[in-house]
Scaffold this motif. Structure first.
Motif, short mmCIF file in Angstrom:
data_model
loop_
_atom_site.label_atom_id
_atom_site.label_comp_id
_atom_site.label_asym_id
_atom_site.label_seq_id
_atom_site.Cartn_x
_atom_site.Cartn_y
_atom_site.Cartn_z
N UNK A 394 11.32 -43.88 8.07
CA UNK A 394 11.62 -42.58 7.47
C UNK A 394 12.94 -42.71 6.66
N UNK A 395 12.96 -42.11 5.48
CA UNK A 395 14.14 -42.13 4.61
C UNK A 395 14.80 -40.76 4.69
N UNK A 396 15.97 -40.69 5.30
CA UNK A 396 16.64 -39.40 5.50
C UNK A 396 17.95 -39.37 4.71
N UNK A 397 18.00 -38.52 3.71
CA UNK A 397 19.23 -38.35 2.92
C UNK A 397 20.13 -37.33 3.63
N UNK A 398 21.36 -37.71 3.93
CA UNK A 398 22.24 -36.82 4.68
C UNK A 398 23.34 -36.19 3.82
N UNK A 399 23.31 -36.47 2.48
CA UNK A 399 24.40 -35.99 1.63
C UNK A 399 23.90 -35.08 0.52
N UNK A 400 24.73 -34.11 0.18
CA UNK A 400 24.50 -33.29 -1.01
C UNK A 400 25.00 -34.09 -2.21
N UNK A 401 24.68 -33.60 -3.41
CA UNK A 401 25.07 -34.33 -4.62
C UNK A 401 26.59 -34.48 -4.74
N UNK A 402 27.34 -33.50 -4.21
CA UNK A 402 28.80 -33.60 -4.31
C UNK A 402 29.44 -34.27 -3.10
N UNK A 403 28.60 -34.95 -2.28
CA UNK A 403 29.16 -35.79 -1.22
C UNK A 403 29.48 -35.07 0.07
N UNK A 404 28.81 -33.98 0.35
CA UNK A 404 29.01 -33.29 1.64
C UNK A 404 27.79 -33.53 2.53
N UNK A 411 23.87 -29.69 12.39
CA UNK A 411 24.73 -28.50 12.25
C UNK A 411 26.18 -28.81 12.58
N UNK A 412 26.40 -29.77 13.48
CA UNK A 412 27.75 -30.12 13.92
C UNK A 412 28.61 -30.64 12.75
N UNK A 413 27.95 -31.27 11.76
CA UNK A 413 28.69 -31.91 10.66
C UNK A 413 28.37 -31.31 9.28
N UNK A 414 27.39 -30.45 9.21
CA UNK A 414 26.93 -29.92 7.92
C UNK A 414 28.09 -29.26 7.16
N UNK A 415 28.17 -29.56 5.86
CA UNK A 415 29.20 -28.97 5.00
C UNK A 415 30.48 -29.78 4.93
N UNK A 416 30.63 -30.76 5.83
CA UNK A 416 31.85 -31.59 5.80
C UNK A 416 31.78 -32.59 4.64
N UNK A 417 32.88 -32.79 3.92
CA UNK A 417 32.93 -33.91 2.95
C UNK A 417 32.69 -35.22 3.69
#
Length: 1045
Positions: A394-404, A411-417
């Motif tokens: 499985x390929x799981x992307x954990x980052x948004x385009x701006x690196x968060x 949920x524990x880490x979501x939104x963190x840079x």
């Protein structure tokens, strides 16, 4: 008024000439009566020594009569032929000489090429500089080499075409304009919207872009400006779309989810060439854009994953601990006995409970490194990506385009840079007792060259070019010789890159560039209508109308909406098409038929893969032939200390500063006005002060070009020392003075003959033409072999060491003596001098265009010769069979060796004193040679006399000694100035030098297999050399005995 001035000048000239003739006659008669010697040698010598005092008086009187305005060039309207001053300036000044010529060359149409011409084509496409750019030293090297090639070929009868163009430079330009918007208006591109932002970029391009084109003109680049193009102009944009459509139709362009280099600041995929690799040897804290405190790199963090079924834990290690949030497996080596019992089992993710399969992978895992267990994050690591494909993970992307961290990270880490999450993940692992250790670790960190942000491998849907079949064509083209790579050593790089080629990501998430010609079809009844969510819904077409027609055929009777892909194409895609598009492709143009394929592609070795290989692949795929027949890769330029040029080091050299000159204050001011941070600025200023304490003197374009080309013998890097450029600027002054001397000796009424009869000339004239012939041959063969530094060396050596140092000095006696006895020789010297200057300037022109044009324009021309209006359209010199005289060259070489040895014997305290010299000749042949050129040796070595001795003659006392060769030894009588100890030391050094050569040669001849393997001719030559060494050692021993006595 002009007539009166001419008459007055002629009258003054007649008076000066009469006085000079009278002085010369009086001096000659006095010498002849005093010494009773009638030979031509002493007549010439007396003439050379005699009139100097009167000549100085004449010069002084002439200087008083000079009008300063006669030495100043009148103003020349732009585009007209340069108006030259009546008199040559007494010193060469680059800015004066280089003024006005270029605009005249351009307006006269000398740079153009005609597709209908019957001449053979020679075609170069200029590597398109960035529209954002300013001239840097790499451009200067490119121009110097390419313009030399083009001028030489044009003068050699080719239909020479050099095509100029500018690259839109997607990322570079967008970054510049975005910074400008933020600085001046505090706006982002998103605040403006796409269309308004593009308008801002176009405004910026019109205002500042193309600056570099003016700077290329300053360098003398004879580009065909009528064919100037821009990678985003209408014709080139049409071609880019056509190429994309054709490649897609052929199945070579596709859309897929793949791993790319992602820049979290630019929010786009970037090319490998835009990634700088920072090698870290130890734990390092680095500043990263968007983070207030430095981020830790250069460490390896170990932690444990708990195993299911109570099997304990498995320890893994990573340099990017935050990526464990996207882990989907743990890999071990299949033969590693420690983990055999875990094959097929699972570990459990401590933060989300996800099961991580223990997989076996012999390709990735080295069982001897670390724990032998490797965490696998397929969506964020290139190696893991391949493992994921091999094992269907499985390929799981954990980052948004701006690196968060996104929702996949929990949920524990979501939104963190991402680098804040790095710290948070370690803390969370510690809380769970799973953290093991952090230790120092060498690593290579990818940094975006545009933003200094840390590059993030991310899985993204992108457009890719399948390069494998095209790469095979590129490999075959070089292997078969259809394309030749120069220097040849880089062929191996070519093979290595193309044999291991990966598919090329050609889409970029930018606004400035060629929009991807693809439309996404959203059907009315789609439940999920996210753009690009279904790769099968893309339609590639030349325009929206074509896309609509294709969508109607594909989805008959259905309602749909089309949206064009917002991405743009990689700048290298349009650059890769450049050799085609500059000639009008995809249209069937006269230019394309006449000038494709090109002759040579000249560029830096750093873009052999990124640009050269892609041009070859695309050219062969789309046009059926290679885009050029040869690839010449120039070295990379570094500073005088061998360091890479960097703004932060303060060692970047602006070629315009070298051309125009710059004070230290000006150099420092430009640093201060840059965008270096305070710490970098301190280092940069120190570097500038150290390297250029007195600033940079004005060197001019010609000296810079010649210096850069002469440096190309350094095959992979050029350590640029400005002092070398200054040296060539001083050499330009020597050329200038040679022409000034010649113009004075040729006289105002001299008309060169249409042809010259070499056989009737004095030996010195025959010699200079013979060695000129050799220089021509060497220059042309070097240019043909792309050995540019050998060409400049041949030209420089002839001008400096043969024409100026020998010939001009040797013929001066003929001009300082007006005796009718020398009329014939004097006339021959004039003709030879004119031929040398005319030919030598044409030979040099491709390398130093400005000074050669100006000097050539001042030379008289034969009557009815159909003189060309410019040196750049004259014929390039070629070898003249009748000029060759190897026997004479050998004889003069002996004389020049004699002269050099005599000069070396002079005490440093001697200024103008002339001393008697002696030549001990062992054999009739060498004696005859020295006798024949006795007056030449006397004149050039500035001795009072040169007496020829045989082996039976006694050596004069109080002499210093030098060995010319085994047959010739020279002596200089020093009388009271002889220092026996000094002379013995000189002989000792010479003995050591010869003994080393003798020892090396003896070892070679005594080596095993020499007599069986070495050709007889080689053995004979080696024996001759060995005998000569032994004879020279005997001569030295005899000289030492005499000094000891």
């Amino acid at each position: 008024m002009e007539k009166q001035l001419d008459d007055k000048e002629l009258e003054l000239e007649r008076e000066r000439k009469q006085k000079k003739e009278q002085k010369a006659r009086e001096k000659e008669e006095k010498k002849l009566k005093a010494k009773q010697k009638e030979t031509a040698r002493l007549q010439a010598q007396a003439a050379s020594a005699g009139p100097k005092k009167s000549e100085k008086k004449q010069k002084k009187k002439g200087a008083e009569d000079e009008n300063p305005e006669d030495f100043v060039d009148p103003d020349t309207p732009s585009g007209e032929k340069k108006s030259l001053a009546p008199q040559m300036a007494k010193q060469y000044t680059p800015s004066t000489v280089e003024k006005s010529w270029y605009s005249w060359w351009e307006s006269a149409g000398y740079f153009g090429a005609d597709p209908e011409s019957s001449k053979p084509p020679f075609v170069i496409v200029l590597p398109p500089p960035n529209v954002t750019g300013a001239l840097h030293i790499g451009h200067a090297l490119t121009v110097a080499i390419e313009d030399a090639m083009i001028r030489w070929r044009r003068m050699s009868g080719y239909n020479a075409l050099w095509v100029p163009g500018v690259d839109h430079a997607g990322i570079a330009t967008q970054v510049v304009v975005e910074k400008k918007l933020m600085r001046e208006r505090e706006l982002t591109r998103h605040d403006l919207g796409r269309d308004k932002f593009i308008s801002e970029v176009l405004k910026w391009k019109d205002q500042y872009g193309g600056t570099i084109l003016g700077q290329l003109r300053r360098l003398g680049a004879t580009l065909d400006w009528s064919r100037e193009c821009f990678t985003m102009d209408e014709q080139r944009s049409k071609a880019v779309t056509e190429a994309f459509v054709r490649l897609h139709k052929d199945g070579l362009i596709y859309r897929d989810y793949r791993l790319v280099n992602w820049d979290c600041t630019l929010l786009t995929a970037i090319s490998d060439i835009e990634v700088d690799h920072l090698d870290l040897k130890d734990e390092t804290m680095l500043k990263v854009p968007g983070y207030g405190t430095p981020v830790q790199f250069g460490v390896l963090i170990s932690f444990a994953y708990p195993l299911e079924e109570g099997l304990g834990e498995i320890i893994v290690a990573t340099t990017r601990i935050e990526t464990m949030l996207g882990d989907t497996a743990i890999a071990v080596h299949p033969e590693d006995k420690r983990y055999k019992h875990l094959h097929g089992k699972h570990a459990v993710h401590p933060f989300n409970g996800r099961k991580l399969k223990i997989i076996c992978d012999a390709v990735l895992v080295d069982p001897t490194f670390g724990t032998g267990a490797v965490k696998i994050t397929p969506a964020h690591d290139p190696n893991d990506f391949e493992v994921g494909k091999r094992h269907n993970l499985e390929f799981i992307n954990i980052l948004t385009d701006d690196g968060k961290i996104n929702s996949n990270g929990g949920a524990q880490f979501e939104g963190m840079p991402r680098f804040a999450a790095r710290v948070a993940v370690i803390d969370a692992l510690k809380e769970k007792g799973l953290y093991k250790e952090t230790k120092k670790n060498e690593m290579s960190l990818g940094i975006c060259s545009r933003t200094n942000d840390v590059v993030e491998p991310m899985i993204k849907p992108q457009w890719f070019v399948n390069c494998h079949t095209m790469a095979k064509s590129g490999l075959d083209a070089v292997r078969s010789g259809k394309i030749e790579i120069i220097p040849q050593q880089y062929e191996q790089d070519w093979y290595r890159w193309l044999e291991n080629i990966r598919d090329w990501c050609v889409s970029r998430q930018l606004w400035w560039g060629h929009r991807v010609p693809a439309w996404y079809v959203t059907l009315e009844d789609d439940q999920l209508n996210v753009l690009g969510s279904n790769n099968d819904r893309w339609i590639v077409a030349r325009n929206e109308n074509d896309a609509i027609l294709e969508a109607q055929q594909k989805y008959p009777g259905k309602k749909f909406q089309l949206n064009q892909d917002p991405d743009v194409l990689d700048t290298w895609f349009s650059s890769g098409l450049f050799p085609l598009t500059v000639l009008g492709w995809p249209d069937d143009t006269a230019d394309l038929r006449a000038f494709y394929p090109g002759s040579v592609l000249e560029t830096g070795l750093d873009i052999l893969f990124f640009w050269v290989a892609r041009m070859v692949m695309l050219g062969m795929q789309l046009c059926g032939d290679v885009p050029f027949q040869k690839v010449y890769l120039h070295p990379m330029i570094r500073d005088a200390h061998g360091r890479k040029m960097s703004k932060s080091l303060g060692n970047v050299v602006d070629p315009l500063d070298v051309i125009n000159g710059a004070t230290l204050e000006e150099l420092l001011k430009r640093l201060d006005e840059g965008n270096l941070d305070p710490n970098e600025l301190i280092i940069a200023r120190e570097g500038k002060i150290k390297d250029f304490p007195d600033g940079i003197p004005e060197c001019g374009t010609d000296a810079l070009r010649f210096a850069l080309i002469s440096y190309t013998s350094q095959s992979d890097r050029i350590n640029l020392d400005i002092k070398r450029v200054v040296g060539y600027r001083q050499w330009c002054n020597k050329l200038w003075n040679a022409i000034r001397f010649a113009m004075g000796k040729l006289g105002d009424n001299y008309t060169p003959p249409a042809t010259i009869v070499v056989s009737a000339m004095p030996p010195i004239c025959k010699w200079i033409l013979s060695v000129l012939n050799k220089a021509i041959g060497k220059t042309v063969t070097s240019l043909e072999a792309y050995k540019f530094s050998d060409a400049t060396s041949a030209i420089y050596s002839w001008w400096q060491y043969q024409l100026c140092d020998v010939f001009i000095e040797a013929v001066k006696p003929y001009f300082f003596n007006d005796s009718k006895e020398f009329d014939s020789a004097r006339a021959a010297c004039r003709d030879a001098l004119w031929v040398c200057l005319d030919t030598g300037l044409r030979l040099l022109h491709p390398f130093m265009p400005y000074v050669t044009e100006e000097l050539w324009q001042r030379l008289p021309q034969p009557k009815d010769s159909g003189r060309k209006s410019s040196i750049m359209i004259t014929e390039y010199p070629s070898v003249v069979k009748e000029w060759a005289d190897d026997k004479l060259e050998g004889q003069i070489d002996i004389v020049l060796d004699t002269v050099n040895k005599l000069r070396s014997l002079k005490p440093s305290t001697d200024t103008n004193e002339r001393r008697p010299a002696f030549a001990l000749c062992r054999g009739q042949d060498i004696a005859a040679t020295v006798q024949c050129y006795q007056s030449l040796a006397v004149s050039l070595s500035s001795v009072s006399s040169l007496k020829i001795l045989t082996e039976s003659d006694e050596t004069p006392p109080d002499c210093s000694t030098a060995v010319v060769n085994k047959d010739l030894t020279v002596y200089l009588q020093l009388q009271g100035a002889l220092n026996a100890e000094v002379e013995l030391e000189k002989l000792r050094k010479k003995r050591d030098e010869i003994q080393k050569l003798q020892h090396a040669l003896s070892q070679k001849m005594d080596a095993s297999g020499y007599r069986e393997k070495a050709p007889p001719s080689v053995q004979e030559e080696d024996m001759r050399k060995l005998t000569a060494f032994l004879e020279q050692l005997q001569v030295i021993s005899e000289a030492e005995k005499k000094l000891d006595a």
